[in-house]
Scaffold this motif. Structure first.
Motif, PDB file in Angstrom:
ATOM      1  N   LEU A 242      41.073   2.766 -72.564  1.00  0.00           N
ATOM      2  CA  LEU A 242      39.741   3.046 -72.040  1.00  0.00           C
ATOM      3  C   LEU A 242      39.422   2.139 -70.859  1.00  0.00           C
ATOM      4  CD1 LEU A 242      37.102   4.584 -72.296  1.00  0.00           C
ATOM      5  CD2 LEU A 242      36.326   2.894 -73.971  1.00  0.00           C
ATOM      6  N   ALA A 243      39.825   0.888 -70.914  1.00  0.00           N
ATOM      7  CA  ALA A 243      39.586  -0.033 -69.805  1.00  0.00           C
ATOM      8  C   ALA A 243      40.306   0.434 -68.544  1.00  0.00           C
ATOM      9  CB  ALA A 243      40.042  -1.437 -70.183  1.00  0.00           C
ATOM     10  N   VAL A 244      41.546   0.863 -68.704  1.00  0.00           N
ATOM     11  CA  VAL A 244      42.326   1.305 -67.545  1.00  0.00           C
ATOM     12  C   VAL A 244      41.746   2.575 -66.947  1.00  0.00           C
ATOM     13  CG1 VAL A 244      44.589   2.146 -66.801  1.00  0.00           C
ATOM     14  CG2 VAL A 244      44.435   0.178 -68.335  1.00  0.00           C
ATOM     15  N   THR A 245      41.383   3.535 -67.792  1.00  0.00           N
ATOM     16  CA  THR A 245      40.846   4.796 -67.277  1.00  0.00           C
ATOM     17  C   THR A 245      39.441   4.628 -66.697  1.00  0.00           C
ATOM     18  OG1 THR A 245      40.014   5.378 -69.490  1.00  0.00           O
ATOM     19  CG2 THR A 245      42.191   6.194 -68.880  1.00  0.00           C
ATOM     20  N   THR A 246      38.687   3.638 -67.181  1.00  0.00           N
ATOM     21  CA  THR A 246      37.334   3.418 -66.673  1.00  0.00           C
ATOM     22  C   THR A 246      37.337   2.717 -65.324  1.00  0.00           C
ATOM     23  OG1 THR A 246      36.425   3.253 -68.918  1.00  0.00           O
ATOM     24  CG2 THR A 246      35.097   2.325 -67.152  1.00  0.00           C
ATOM     25  N   PHE A 247      38.259   1.792 -65.123  1.00  0.00           N
ATOM     26  CA  PHE A 247      38.223   0.951 -63.925  1.00  0.00           C
ATOM     27  C   PHE A 247      39.298   1.239 -62.891  1.00  0.00           C
ATOM     28  CE2 PHE A 247      36.089  -1.595 -67.226  1.00  0.00           C
ATOM     29  CZ  PHE A 247      34.880  -1.827 -66.588  1.00  0.00           C
ATOM     30  N   THR A 248      40.212   2.181 -63.166  1.00  0.00           N
ATOM     31  CA  THR A 248      41.259   2.494 -62.201  1.00  0.00           C
ATOM     32  C   THR A 248      41.505   3.999 -62.160  1.00  0.00           C
ATOM     33  OG1 THR A 248      43.231   2.494 -63.640  1.00  0.00           O
ATOM     34  CG2 THR A 248      42.386   0.350 -62.955  1.00  0.00           C
ATOM     35  N   VAL A 249      42.355   4.407 -61.222  1.00  0.00           N
ATOM     36  CA  VAL A 249      42.733   5.818 -61.114  1.00  0.00           C
ATOM     37  C   VAL A 249      44.048   6.105 -61.832  1.00  0.00           C
ATOM     38  CG1 VAL A 249      41.564   6.159 -58.928  1.00  0.00           C
ATOM     39  CG2 VAL A 249      43.935   5.397 -58.927  1.00  0.00           C
ATOM     40  N   LEU A 250      44.605   5.127 -62.505  1.00  0.00           N
ATOM     41  CA  LEU A 250      45.890   5.329 -63.173  1.00  0.00           C
ATOM     42  C   LEU A 250      45.780   6.460 -64.195  1.00  0.00           C
ATOM     43  CD1 LEU A 250      47.137   1.676 -63.756  1.00  0.00           C
ATOM     44  CD2 LEU A 250      47.849   3.303 -62.007  1.00  0.00           C
ATOM     45  N   PRO A 251      46.759   7.375 -64.182  1.00  0.00           N
ATOM     46  CA  PRO A 251      46.696   8.541 -65.083  1.00  0.00           C
ATOM     47  C   PRO A 251      47.125   8.214 -66.508  1.00  0.00           C
ATOM     48  CG  PRO A 251      48.689   8.645 -63.763  1.00  0.00           C
ATOM     49  CD  PRO A 251      47.934   7.428 -63.288  1.00  0.00           C
ATOM     50  N   VAL A 252      46.350   7.373 -67.165  1.00  0.00           N
ATOM     51  CA  VAL A 252      46.644   7.009 -68.548  1.00  0.00           C
ATOM     52  C   VAL A 252      46.015   8.042 -69.477  1.00  0.00           C
ATOM     53  CG1 VAL A 252      46.318   5.255 -70.342  1.00  0.00           C
ATOM     54  CG2 VAL A 252      46.708   4.575 -67.957  1.00  0.00           C
TER      55      VAL A 252
ATOM     56  N   PRO B 128      37.709  -7.820 -67.018  1.00  0.00           N
ATOM     57  CA  PRO B 128      38.161  -8.776 -66.000  1.00  0.00           C
ATOM     58  C   PRO B 128      39.682  -8.765 -65.803  1.00  0.00           C
ATOM     59  CG  PRO B 128      36.556  -9.790 -67.463  1.00  0.00           C
ATOM     60  CD  PRO B 128      36.920  -8.478 -68.081  1.00  0.00           C
ATOM     61  N   ALA B 129      40.438  -8.555 -66.877  1.00  0.00           N
ATOM     62  CA  ALA B 129      41.893  -8.505 -66.748  1.00  0.00           C
ATOM     63  C   ALA B 129      42.326  -7.303 -65.925  1.00  0.00           C
ATOM     64  CB  ALA B 129      42.536  -8.457 -68.137  1.00  0.00           C
ATOM     65  N   VAL B 130      41.666  -6.165 -66.125  1.00  0.00           N
ATOM     66  CA  VAL B 130      41.973  -4.978 -65.316  1.00  0.00           C
ATOM     67  C   VAL B 130      41.632  -5.257 -63.855  1.00  0.00           C
ATOM     68  CG1 VAL B 130      41.436  -2.548 -64.935  1.00  0.00           C
ATOM     69  CG2 VAL B 130      41.616  -3.429 -67.259  1.00  0.00           C
ATOM     70  N   GLY B 131      40.495  -5.925 -63.619  1.00  0.00           N
ATOM     71  CA  GLY B 131      40.131  -6.284 -62.256  1.00  0.00           C
ATOM     72  C   GLY B 131      41.156  -7.198 -61.609  1.00  0.00           C
ATOM     73  N   ALA B 132      41.652  -8.169 -62.362  1.00  0.00           N
ATOM     74  CA  ALA B 132      42.672  -9.073 -61.825  1.00  0.00           C
ATOM     75  C   ALA B 132      43.931  -8.308 -61.447  1.00  0.00           C
ATOM     76  CB  ALA B 132      42.994 -10.155 -62.861  1.00  0.00           C
ATOM     77  N   ALA B 133      44.312  -7.335 -62.287  1.00  0.00           N
ATOM     78  CA  ALA B 133      45.483  -6.519 -61.983  1.00  0.00           C
ATOM     79  C   ALA B 133      45.267  -5.703 -60.711  1.00  0.00           C
ATOM     80  CB  ALA B 133      45.794  -5.597 -63.157  1.00  0.00           C
ATOM     81  N   LEU B 134      44.053  -5.231 -60.481  1.00  0.00           N
ATOM     82  CA  LEU B 134      43.744  -4.500 -59.248  1.00  0.00           C
ATOM     83  C   LEU B 134      43.804  -5.425 -58.034  1.00  0.00           C
ATOM     84  CD1 LEU B 134      40.730  -2.220 -60.245  1.00  0.00           C
ATOM     85  CD2 LEU B 134      42.958  -1.450 -59.406  1.00  0.00           C
ATOM     86  N   GLY B 135      43.418  -6.673 -58.230  1.00  0.00           N
ATOM     87  CA  GLY B 135      43.401  -7.610 -57.119  1.00  0.00           C
ATOM     88  C   GLY B 135      44.786  -7.920 -56.561  1.00  0.00           C
ATOM     89  N   LEU B 136      45.812  -7.808 -57.383  1.00  0.00           N
ATOM     90  CA  LEU B 136      47.168  -8.131 -56.933  1.00  0.00           C
ATOM     91  C   LEU B 136      47.646  -7.200 -55.813  1.00  0.00           C
ATOM     92  CD1 LEU B 136      48.828  -9.005 -60.354  1.00  0.00           C
ATOM     93  CD2 LEU B 136      48.255 -10.580 -58.491  1.00  0.00           C
TER      94      LEU B 136
ATOM     95  N   ALA C 188      38.416  -9.509 -60.281  1.00  0.00           N
ATOM     96  CA  ALA C 188      38.200  -9.823 -61.697  1.00  0.00           C
ATOM     97  C   ALA C 188      36.743 -10.161 -61.971  1.00  0.00           C
ATOM     98  CB  ALA C 188      39.097 -10.987 -62.113  1.00  0.00           C
ATOM     99  N   ALA C 189      36.114 -10.888 -61.051  1.00  0.00           N
ATOM    100  CA  ALA C 189      34.715 -11.277 -61.248  1.00  0.00           C
ATOM    101  C   ALA C 189      33.795 -10.066 -61.269  1.00  0.00           C
ATOM    102  CB  ALA C 189      34.288 -12.247 -60.150  1.00  0.00           C
ATOM    103  N   GLY C 190      34.102  -9.056 -60.440  1.00  0.00           N
ATOM    104  CA  GLY C 190      33.286  -7.847 -60.456  1.00  0.00           C
ATOM    105  C   GLY C 190      33.273  -7.192 -61.818  1.00  0.00           C
TER     106      GLY C 190
END
Length: 257
Positions: free
Chosen positions: A13-23, A41-49, A151-153
């Motif tokens: 749910l975190a991945v589908t809510t905060f990213t476009v990844l087709p999970v 925040p962890a999903v945000g950090a992964a996006l930041g990379l 991540a902070a967002g």
């Protein structure tokens, strides 16, 4: 017995809510939502990379402002522009000076009003200017800054979903996630983001954590006002929180005076 299924469901749910990844979507309930918002925040950090890699890569061959603009655009694409849409809808509703159901009705409209347009332009310009300034730093600091901002967002979303904050509607994303995040998760998430932020400003280890804390403080004040006006949080409000916290953190990290 412990509900072990809520953790993998929450991750999805975190991945589908905060990213476009087709999970593949899994179980969606308040139990899994609590995990998802805590992991935001962890999903945000992964996006930041990848955003940091893009900023550094384009910045190596082109002007800093071009690299920053491309990075901001990529950030919008990786999130389907949902947070920017939430920002525009929230600002339009706040700018109407209406309350409760009348304000929520404005947020539901598909068009963007003048307040929302101005908010989008200002946020995107400020983000691009701040990221352009960050390209001048050593790459580890730039990497830490992008990861911190993204991540902070999402950490702001976790704070907006803390216990005691109501939902504005009985249905929708706000109703699903409102009041699901407890203090331990908030403490861990905040400490983790602040720890990454230490490396974002060379020679000034305190500036990064202070930027995170200040951005969260300003956003929580704005959130309090939105909750009074709307009666609680909505998915649009959460999107606005992401953009506001990230923008303020990037500005705080870019300051050199």
């Amino acid at each position: 017995m412990p509900d072990d299924g809520r953790i993998p469901a929450g991750v999805r749910l975190a991945v589908t809510t905060f990213t476009v990844l087709p999970v593949r979507a899994g179980r969606v309930d308040r139990s899994s939502a609590a995990v998802a918002m805590a992991l935001a925040p962890a999903v945000g950090a992964a996006l930041g990379l990848p955003l940091a890699g893009l900023l550094l890569g384009v910045g190596a061959v082109g002007p800093p402002l071009v690299a920053a603009g491309v990075t901001v655009a990529a950030g919008a694409l990786l999130t389907r522009g949902l947070h920017l849409d939430g920002l525009a809808d929230t600002v339009d509703a706040l700018g109407s000076y209406r309350r409760g159901a009348a304000a929520l009705e404005i947020m539901k409209k598909p068009d963007v009003g003048p307040f929302g347009v101005v908010a989008l332009v200002l946020v995107l310009l400020v983000q691009a200017a701040a990221l352009a300034a960050l390209t001048a730093r050593p790459w580890p600091a730039t990497l830490a800054a992008l990861v911190t901002g993204a991540a902070a967002g999402r950490l702001g979303v976790a704070w907006a979903c803390r216990r005691g904050v109501p939902a504005a509607r009985p249905t929708g994303l706000g109703a699903l996630v409102a009041g699901t995040v407890g203090r331990p998760a908030l403490a861990v998430g905040t400490l983790a983001v602040c720890a990454v932020a230490v490396a974002a400003v060379p020679g000034r280890p305190a500036q990064g954590p202070l930027a995170v804390v200040a951005a969260l403080g300003v956003t929580l004040l704005a959130l309090r006002h939105a909750v009074r006006r709307f009666g609680g949080i909505t998915g649009d409000v959460l999107g606005a929180v992401v953009e506001l916290v990230s923008t303020l953190v990037y500005v705080g990290l870019a300051l050199t005076g």
